[in-house]
Design a protein around this motif. Structure first.
Motif, PDB file in Angstrom:
ATOM      1  N   ARG B  35       9.099   4.256  14.250  1.00 34.95           N
ATOM      2  CA  ARG B  35       9.980   3.367  14.993  1.00 34.95           C
ATOM      3  C   ARG B  35       9.120   2.203  15.583  1.00 34.95           C
ATOM      4  O   ARG B  35       9.956   0.972  15.953  1.00 34.95           O
ATOM      5  N   MET B 130      11.098  -1.458  -2.295  1.00 29.98           N
ATOM      6  CA  MET B 130      12.161  -0.710  -1.579  1.00 29.98           C
ATOM      7  C   MET B 130      13.342  -1.563  -1.125  1.00 29.98           C
ATOM      8  O   MET B 130      14.540  -1.234  -0.926  1.00 29.98           O
ATOM      9  N   GLU B 133      16.391  -1.119   1.978  1.00 29.64           N
ATOM     10  CA  GLU B 133      16.643   0.230   2.532  1.00 29.64           C
ATOM     11  C   GLU B 133      15.467   0.938   3.327  1.00 29.64           C
ATOM     12  O   GLU B 133      15.544   1.812   3.822  1.00 29.64           O
ATOM     13  N   VAL B 135      12.606   1.432   6.285  1.00 34.50           N
ATOM     14  CA  VAL B 135      12.461   1.157   7.788  1.00 34.50           C
ATOM     15  C   VAL B 135      11.371   0.405   8.109  1.00 34.50           C
ATOM     16  O   VAL B 135      11.257  -0.507   8.958  1.00 34.50           O
ATOM     17  N   PRO B 136      10.162   0.800   7.275  1.00 41.78           N
ATOM     18  CA  PRO B 136       9.053   0.122   7.622  1.00 41.78           C
ATOM     19  C   PRO B 136       9.053  -1.315   7.506  1.00 41.78           C
ATOM     20  O   PRO B 136       8.547  -2.453   8.112  1.00 41.78           O
ATOM     21  N   ALA B 188      22.271   2.341  14.800  1.00 40.60           N
ATOM     22  CA  ALA B 188      21.370   3.288  14.416  1.00 40.60           C
ATOM     23  C   ALA B 188      19.907   2.810  14.313  1.00 40.60           C
ATOM     24  O   ALA B 188      18.986   3.649  13.609  1.00 40.60           O
TER      25      ALA B 188
ATOM     26  N   PRO C  15       9.932  16.548   0.654  1.00 43.51           N
ATOM     27  CA  PRO C  15       8.783  15.614   1.347  1.00 43.51           C
ATOM     28  C   PRO C  15       8.916  14.178   1.225  1.00 43.51           C
ATOM     29  O   PRO C  15       8.405  13.626   1.909  1.00 43.51           O
ATOM     30  N   ASP C  16       9.665  13.865   0.097  1.00 44.82           N
ATOM     31  CA  ASP C  16       9.556  12.276  -0.029  1.00 44.82           C
ATOM     32  C   ASP C  16      10.925  11.833   0.298  1.00 44.82           C
ATOM     33  O   ASP C  16      11.592  10.679   0.210  1.00 44.82           O
ATOM     34  N   PHE C  17      11.744  12.598   1.439  1.00 43.23           N
ATOM     35  CA  PHE C  17      12.775  12.193   1.934  1.00 43.23           C
ATOM     36  C   PHE C  17      14.040  12.242   1.133  1.00 43.23           C
ATOM     37  O   PHE C  17      15.230  11.546   1.551  1.00 43.23           O
ATOM     38  N   ARG C 170      24.442   6.970  10.392  1.00 42.16           N
ATOM     39  CA  ARG C 170      24.789   6.596  11.631  1.00 42.16           C
ATOM     40  C   ARG C 170      25.259   7.652  12.576  1.00 42.16           C
ATOM     41  O   ARG C 170      26.271   7.404  13.064  1.00 42.16           O
ATOM     42  N   GLU C 210      14.615  14.111  16.200  1.00 46.67           N
ATOM     43  CA  GLU C 210      15.333  13.160  15.477  1.00 46.67           C
ATOM     44  C   GLU C 210      14.361  12.123  15.341  1.00 46.67           C
ATOM     45  O   GLU C 210      13.781  11.617  16.490  1.00 46.67           O
ATOM     46  N   MET C 211      14.716  11.320  14.221  1.00 49.69           N
ATOM     47  CA  MET C 211      13.918   9.868  13.960  1.00 49.69           C
ATOM     48  C   MET C 211      14.616   9.383  13.035  1.00 49.69           C
ATOM     49  O   MET C 211      15.269  10.009  12.097  1.00 49.69           O
ATOM     50  N   PRO C 212      14.337   7.962  12.557  1.00 49.36           N
ATOM     51  CA  PRO C 212      14.755   7.258  11.342  1.00 49.36           C
ATOM     52  C   PRO C 212      14.337   7.974  10.154  1.00 49.36           C
ATOM     53  O   PRO C 212      13.158   8.216  10.129  1.00 49.36           O
ATOM     54  N   ASN C 213      15.221   8.149   8.957  1.00 51.46           N
ATOM     55  CA  ASN C 213      14.713   8.205   7.785  1.00 51.46           C
ATOM     56  C   ASN C 213      14.053   7.071   7.311  1.00 51.46           C
ATOM     57  O   ASN C 213      14.588   6.000   6.988  1.00 51.46           O
ATOM     58  N   PRO C 214      12.624   7.115   6.996  1.00 48.72           N
ATOM     59  CA  PRO C 214      11.928   5.749   6.757  1.00 48.72           C
ATOM     60  C   PRO C 214      12.304   5.023   5.502  1.00 48.72           C
ATOM     61  O   PRO C 214      12.068   3.894   5.170  1.00 48.72           O
ATOM     62  N   THR C 215      13.026   5.703   4.567  1.00 50.92           N
ATOM     63  CA  THR C 215      13.261   5.122   2.959  1.00 50.92           C
ATOM     64  C   THR C 215      14.751   4.906   3.043  1.00 50.92           C
ATOM     65  O   THR C 215      15.324   4.557   2.105  1.00 50.92           O
ATOM     66  N   LEU C 216      15.921   5.109   4.191  1.00 48.75           N
ATOM     67  CA  LEU C 216      17.086   4.917   3.990  1.00 48.75           C
ATOM     68  C   LEU C 216      17.613   4.338   5.237  1.00 48.75           C
ATOM     69  O   LEU C 216      18.000   5.187   6.311  1.00 48.75           O
ATOM     70  N   ARG C 217      17.500   3.338   5.647  1.00 46.57           N
ATOM     71  CA  ARG C 217      17.884   2.525   6.822  1.00 46.57           C
ATOM     72  C   ARG C 217      19.556   3.090   6.987  1.00 46.57           C
ATOM     73  O   ARG C 217      20.135   3.132   6.265  1.00 46.57           O
ATOM     74  N   GLY C 218      19.742   3.327   8.517  1.00 41.27           N
ATOM     75  CA  GLY C 218      21.064   3.599   9.048  1.00 41.27           C
ATOM     76  C   GLY C 218      21.259   5.270   9.146  1.00 41.27           C
ATOM     77  O   GLY C 218      21.993   5.497   9.660  1.00 41.27           O
ATOM     78  N   ARG C 220      19.617   8.850  10.243  1.00 48.03           N
ATOM     79  CA  ARG C 220      18.660   9.630  10.832  1.00 48.03           C
ATOM     80  C   ARG C 220      18.313  10.857  10.311  1.00 48.03           C
ATOM     81  O   ARG C 220      19.016  11.698   9.663  1.00 48.03           O
ATOM     82  N   TYR C 223      13.612  16.803  12.198  1.00 48.19           N
ATOM     83  CA  TYR C 223      12.392  17.919  11.764  1.00 48.19           C
ATOM     84  C   TYR C 223      12.752  19.298  12.654  1.00 48.19           C
ATOM     85  O   TYR C 223      13.072  19.068  13.848  1.00 48.19           O
TER      86      TYR C 223
END
Lengths: 228, 228, 228
Positions: B35, B130, B133, B135-136, B188, C15-17, C170, C210-218, C220, C223
């Motif tokens: 985040r 990337m 897409e 987030v970082p 989001a 593990p790689d989302f 979203r 809940e948190m953002p999926n770091p590899t796919l914006r938009g 969430r 875990y």
């Protein structure tokens, strides 16, 4: 910067939620901080959906009338032609900039360009085809939400029947005293609003309810019913 | 997962709201819950708009420098090449993955790929293209909003003149004590932020006002004026 | 209008989302004001990602089952075929409306069309290929967020292991008593929700974040870890 812009919007929806006509055209003057109209002219016309390109000519006309009473640096016009100077385009330019345009769109835009050219040579104010990137055009669109609602309320009261109004994209209404406020629900536009004055308190004569248009995500609609 | 990412952004706008230069580049380390930055390196360079591909090389450089002091599992790079391993691409691969790339973009990306390859073989950390897409990368972009604002404030104070700063897309600023916070207004992403530390309390020396960029919907801008 | 719609969604992430399977399919009945389901049927199937077109057949099946117990005016199906009547299409029509469709998609949609045709002739209710423009389909997708969460919680508790759940686009979750609520974060959908009933209070047996999926914006993700 002082920007005049025009747009058309709000529609009357049939029972299957399909638009049957475009309700109105609005021209606005927008100044820093570019969040709301400083001045506006509005016209209800209930233009049939199949003649929707006709509203383009009304837009340049209304922008020109607003320019008669208010100074501006530029006019933003809602056509996506790569920010071209609409007042400097001839019909061939338009066809080149919009290769797959329908016949009626080309005819309407050529008429708009010719009026824009007269406007620019009379006033010195350029007319730019900004399309959807312009915030003042978005504010004009939101005003079409607010003024379109007032026009539909009048229709519902005069004809004594329920009307289903389709609002512009990502737009939500509220009524505060005699002001109808149309807020933008688009991200980063939380501070943009359109307005319309309900001078005769006509909104008090109806019951209305806003909800999502179930067949068109992102668009909201309002059921308007006379309350007597 | 520990992710390092870099991006460039914020721009100085001319009187017609057109960008004249890119203000800064930022590299960030982002960890679960993805985040906000855990660590960052930032560089103000005011790179002219017409040389904007040069910032790509600065981005891989800054990501590499951050990797010297912080462990990471992967580097996200802001290029839309279908999540390809940038460290394994040669110039022909890049031209194939981005068929209509401008000449300067290809040259800059080839240099980036060559540096990414050296980085990966030295550290074992893959560099993935990337694009939007990630987030970082978005968090790095938001940091460019916050750090770009600090850089523009410094410029305004040192030169004693008003500056108009264009923020990254759907980004809004607030200053809280000595921290500049850039929030995302993208749907989001309500919990994503970028940060910059105002160590010398320089924001106290200006008056600033954020508003929509009237010629580019979705983008906000800040007028910054020395207050003395 | 009474609308039945179906959709599939939520996925288990590696593990790689990356998604490894689609968790569930949900059919909903949505009535005015089109904000939440009036009735729903849900099925967890954890369908492998590489067989994801198989869920289309489950969607028409579940919509048909909901139609046995609830009256409706139309069925919205999540296929972007220009609002065509799915119950009137043959395989050639589908190939024409979706020229670059993968082989498996064509096969699945042909099976769907054949079932839609039997459904329509039995019940008189048309099946329309609305795709992403339908609000009821979006509500079904949000229900997949809520019901998919419950299904993943059950899996985590039964297998005693941590699970990473990818939510629909979203979408954000909250648990209120025995109800799992999935809110839409899409602009202009602030009042749309999906629901799932946690009849055995199974969510009390896990810790989730809940948190953002770091590899796919938009998007969430959540875990989910057994709390004993």
């Amino acid at each position: 910067m002082r920007i005049i812009a025009a747009d058309s919007g709000s529609s009357i929806l049939g029972p299957d939620f399909e638009p049957t006509c475009v309700v109105c055209t609005v021209a606005v003057l927008v100044e820093e901080p570019y969040r709301a109209p400083s001045a506006m002219l509005a016209e209800a016309h209930f233009c049939p959906a199949e003649k929707s390109y006709d509203v383009l000519v009304r837009e340049i006309e209304l922008a020109g009338r607003l320019l008669e009473s208010h100074r501006a640096d530029v006019v933003h016009f809602d056509a996506s032609l790569g920010r071209a100077r609409l007042d400097q385009l001839d019909p061939d330019d338009i066809a080149r900039l919009w290769p797959r345009a329908p016949e009626e769109a080309l005819r309407a835009l050529s008429e708009v360009a010719s009026r824009a050219s007269r406007l620019a040579s009379r006033t010195g104010v350029p007319v730019v085809a900004m399309g959807k990137e312009s915030v003042p055009i978005r504010i004009a669109e939101l005003c079409c939400g607010a003024f379109g609602f007032l026009s539909a309320v009048r229709e519902a009261v005069e004809e004594g029947r329920e009307i289903l109004l389709g609002l512009p994209i990502r737009c939500s209404l509220c009524v505060s005293g005699r002001t109808v406020i149309a807020r933008s629900l688009t991200p980063a536009e939380h501070d943009l609003i359109g307005l319309a004055e309900d001078e005769q308190s006509i909104t008090g004569k109806v019951i209305f309810k806003e909800m999502p248009n179930p067949t068109l995500r992102g668009f909201r609609m309002v059921y308007i019913r006379p309350s007597f």
